[in-house]
Scaffold this active site. Structure first.
Site, PDB file in Angstrom:
ATOM      1  N   LYS A  46      -9.357   1.912  -2.028  1.00 11.43           N
ATOM      2  CA  LYS A  46      -9.639   1.392  -0.594  1.00 11.43           C
ATOM      3  C   LYS A  46     -10.825   1.793  -0.233  1.00 11.43           C
ATOM      4  O   LYS A  46     -11.291   3.084  -0.013  1.00 11.43           O
ATOM      5  CB  LYS A  46      -8.499   1.937   0.231  1.00 11.43           C
ATOM      6  CG  LYS A  46      -8.477   1.470   1.620  1.00 11.43           C
ATOM      7  CD  LYS A  46      -7.103   1.954   2.360  1.00 11.43           C
ATOM      8  CE  LYS A  46      -7.016   1.177   3.703  1.00 11.43           C
ATOM      9  NZ  LYS A  46      -5.778   1.801   4.248  1.00 11.43           N
TER      10      LYS A  46
ATOM     11  N   ASN B 255      -7.048   6.189  -1.814  1.00 11.94           N
ATOM     12  CA  ASN B 255      -5.963   5.412  -1.547  1.00 11.94           C
ATOM     13  C   ASN B 255      -6.070   4.075  -2.450  1.00 11.94           C
ATOM     14  O   ASN B 255      -7.005   3.206  -2.267  1.00 11.94           O
ATOM     15  CB  ASN B 255      -6.098   4.802   0.067  1.00 11.94           C
ATOM     16  CG  ASN B 255      -4.877   4.180   0.414  1.00 11.94           C
ATOM     17  OD1 ASN B 255      -4.087   3.501  -0.512  1.00 11.94           O
ATOM     18  ND2 ASN B 255      -4.619   3.975   1.644  1.00 11.94           N
TER      19      ASN B 255
ATOM     20  N   GLU C 270       0.739  -1.243  -0.051  1.00 10.67           N
ATOM     21  CA  GLU C 270      -0.121  -0.102  -0.081  1.00 10.67           C
ATOM     22  C   GLU C 270       0.733   1.389  -0.078  1.00 10.67           C
ATOM     23  O   GLU C 270       1.807   1.429   0.848  1.00 10.67           O
ATOM     24  CB  GLU C 270      -0.902   0.243   1.331  1.00 10.67           C
ATOM     25  CG  GLU C 270      -1.722   1.329   1.413  1.00 10.67           C
ATOM     26  CD  GLU C 270      -2.148   1.250   3.037  1.00 10.67           C
ATOM     27  OE1 GLU C 270      -1.603   0.749   3.946  1.00 10.67           O
ATOM     28  OE2 GLU C 270      -3.445   1.811   2.960  1.00 10.67           O
TER      29      GLU C 270
ATOM     30  N   GLU D   8      -6.100   8.798   7.679  1.00 11.45           N
ATOM     31  CA  GLU D   8      -6.677   8.484   6.212  1.00 11.45           C
ATOM     32  C   GLU D   8      -8.142   8.900   6.235  1.00 11.45           C
ATOM     33  O   GLU D   8      -8.188   9.142   4.851  1.00 11.45           O
ATOM     34  CB  GLU D   8      -6.617   6.829   6.443  1.00 11.45           C
ATOM     35  CG  GLU D   8      -5.327   6.200   5.917  1.00 11.45           C
ATOM     36  CD  GLU D   8      -5.479   4.772   5.627  1.00 11.45           C
ATOM     37  OE1 GLU D   8      -6.137   4.507   4.636  1.00 11.45           O
ATOM     38  OE2 GLU D   8      -4.759   4.191   6.365  1.00 11.45           O
TER      39      GLU D   8
ATOM     40  N   CYS E  48      -4.883  -2.917   2.919  1.00  9.83           N
ATOM     41  CA  CYS E  48      -4.443  -2.823   4.459  1.00  9.83           C
ATOM     42  C   CYS E  48      -5.841  -2.938   5.179  1.00  9.83           C
ATOM     43  O   CYS E  48      -6.125  -4.301   5.512  1.00  9.83           O
ATOM     44  CB  CYS E  48      -4.154  -1.621   4.583  1.00  9.83           C
ATOM     45  SG  CYS E  48      -3.302  -1.547   6.071  1.00  9.83           S
TER      46      CYS E  48
ATOM     47  N   ASN F 208       0.297  -1.134   5.411  1.00  7.35           N
ATOM     48  CA  ASN F 208       1.131  -0.089   6.215  1.00  7.35           C
ATOM     49  C   ASN F 208       0.369  -0.304   7.860  1.00  7.35           C
ATOM     50  O   ASN F 208      -0.500   0.555   7.947  1.00  7.35           O
ATOM     51  CB  ASN F 208       1.143   1.121   5.906  1.00  7.35           C
ATOM     52  CG  ASN F 208       2.045   1.511   4.666  1.00  7.35           C
ATOM     53  OD1 ASN F 208       3.096   2.277   4.812  1.00  7.35           O
ATOM     54  ND2 ASN F 208       1.429   1.403   3.364  1.00  7.35           N
TER      55      ASN F 208
HETATM   56  N1  CDT Z   1      -3.016   1.441   6.556  1.00  4.52           N
HETATM   57  C1  CDT Z   1      -3.868   0.888   7.359  1.00  4.52           C
HETATM   58  O1  CDT Z   1      -4.953   0.805   6.855  1.00  4.52           O
HETATM   59  N2  CDT Z   1      -3.358   0.750   8.767  1.00  4.52           N
HETATM   60  C2  CDT Z   1      -4.391   0.037   9.601  1.00  4.52           C
HETATM   61  C3  CDT Z   1      -4.050   0.323  10.796  1.00  4.52           C
HETATM   62  C4  CDT Z   1      -5.268   1.049  11.644  1.00  4.52           C
HETATM   63  S1  CDT Z   1      -4.779   1.746  12.977  1.00  4.52           S
HETATM   64  C5  CDT Z   1      -5.834   3.211  12.948  1.00  4.52           C
HETATM   65  C6  CDT Z   1      -4.447  -1.577   9.504  1.00  4.52           C
HETATM   66  O2  CDT Z   1      -5.533  -2.140   9.406  1.00  4.52           O
HETATM   67  O3  CDT Z   1      -3.484  -2.229   9.421  1.00  4.52           O
END
Ligand code: CDT
Length: 308
Positions: free
Chosen positions: A123, A106, A46, A142, A168, A193
């Site tokens: 996304k 995204n 991502e 985000e 993600c 990420n």
């Molecule tokens: N990038 C991403 O979606 N990361 C999220 C972390 C969320 S914490 C607010 C994940 O679900 O891994």
């Protein structure tokens, strides 16, 4: 094409100061390694071209827009597309997309082995918050910088294999997987990420974070009889740690390759799409076994409504 050698190209940290060109050079190095390993398809993470910028609070929209790509491919990424075409390797990667209409997504794309984009995904499940949150150890903005994707969870016929993407946080939602499963998906590609620690719960560390990621991907793969490739951007970005744990998962839900580091690292597996057939025609033969008369709440209700 029914048998793909798939590479999951995990990437280590990208700092704020790193240029797109420097990052693309790293992606090309991973692609060259993948070619040497006989890969047909390489999946990158991502927001692969930049640091995970949603951790930074910004008010100036012009500054925000510097993290976005206005076209794909563009000058910075064209060398990646060119090298992929030379190697005849399909690629998938994520980036922040700014459309001509000024919309922010995204996004991830997948190409065929000629370097043509054959699928795009935006996304849907955006985690985090809109405003600066003093209650967190670090920010996850985000919801401030992106709007929810408007393309749904489509699948794409890529040289005879049905491929889908999610990004993600999407991997944690069974609905993501089932909507693609209902289209007969055979390979789900996703990048992530994921911070190594929970910004709202200091007790939740790396082990639990890795477990929940793997649980989500293996369950999604098994319950929909599909291959899955989950690829991290990992390492410490400007002091903020992201977990690794990239995996390739078979249609029975078993991990067949797993990254060991938090650096640029390539893992590979030979993935026979015919292996999806057994699950799709037996225990997860949706047409025979699903009972949609009981699933109405899935689409009519968002939050929990307790029955008194
Ligand atoms: N990038 C991403 O979606 N990361 C999220 C972390 C969320 S914490 C607010 C994940 O679900 O891994």
């Amino acid at each position: 094409m029914r048998e793909w050698v798939i590479g999951a190209a995990q990437m280590g940290a990208i700092q704020k100061r790193d240029t797109r060109e420097a990052v693309v050079a790293r992606m090309i190095a991973l692609l060259d390694r993948a070619a040497a390993s006989g890969c047909d398809l390489v999946v990158f993470p991502e927001l692969a071209l930049t640091t995970f910028f949603p951790r930074w609070y910004m008010e100036d929209q012009a500054e925000v827009d510097t993290w976005f790509e206005r076209e794909m491919p563009n000058a910075a990424t064209q060398p990646l597309f060119d090298r992929a075409r030379e190697h005849r390797i399909a690629i998938s990667f994520g980036y922040a997309e700014l459309t001509p209409e000024g919309r922010h997504f995204n996004t991830s794309i997948v190409t065929d082995r000629e370097g043509e984009i054959v699928g795009k995904y935006r996304k849907v499940h955006l985690p985090g918050h809109v405003e600066y949150d003093t209650g967190r150890d670090f920010q996850h903005l985000e919801k401030r910088y992106f709007e929810p994707g408007d393309l749904g969870f489509e699948t794409f016929d890529n040289e005879g294999t049905l491929m889908g993407m999610c990004i993600c946080n999407d991997r944690r939602w069974p609905e993501t997987w089932r909507v693609m499963g209902l289209q007969g998906v055979e390979l789900v590609m996703l990048g992530y990420n994921t911070p190594s620690v929970n910004s709202q719960n200091r007790g939740e560390g790396l082990e639990q974070r890795l477990y929940h990621s793997e649980l989500s991907v293996t369950a999604g793969a098994y319950q929909n009889a599909t291959w899955a490739v989950a690829v991290a951007k990992a390492g410490v970005e400007d002091g903020f740690p992201l977990m690794g744990g990239s995996i390739i998962v078979d249609p029975d839900g078993f991990v067949v390759a797993r990254a060991q580091t938090e650096e640029d690292e390539l893992i590979t597996a030979t993935c026979d799409m015919e292996r999806c057939q057994f699950g799709k025609t037996t225990i997860f033969d949706f047409a025979r076994h699903r009972r949609i008369e009981h699933y109405g709440r899935i689409t009519s209700q968002t939050g929990v409504e307790r029955q008194q």
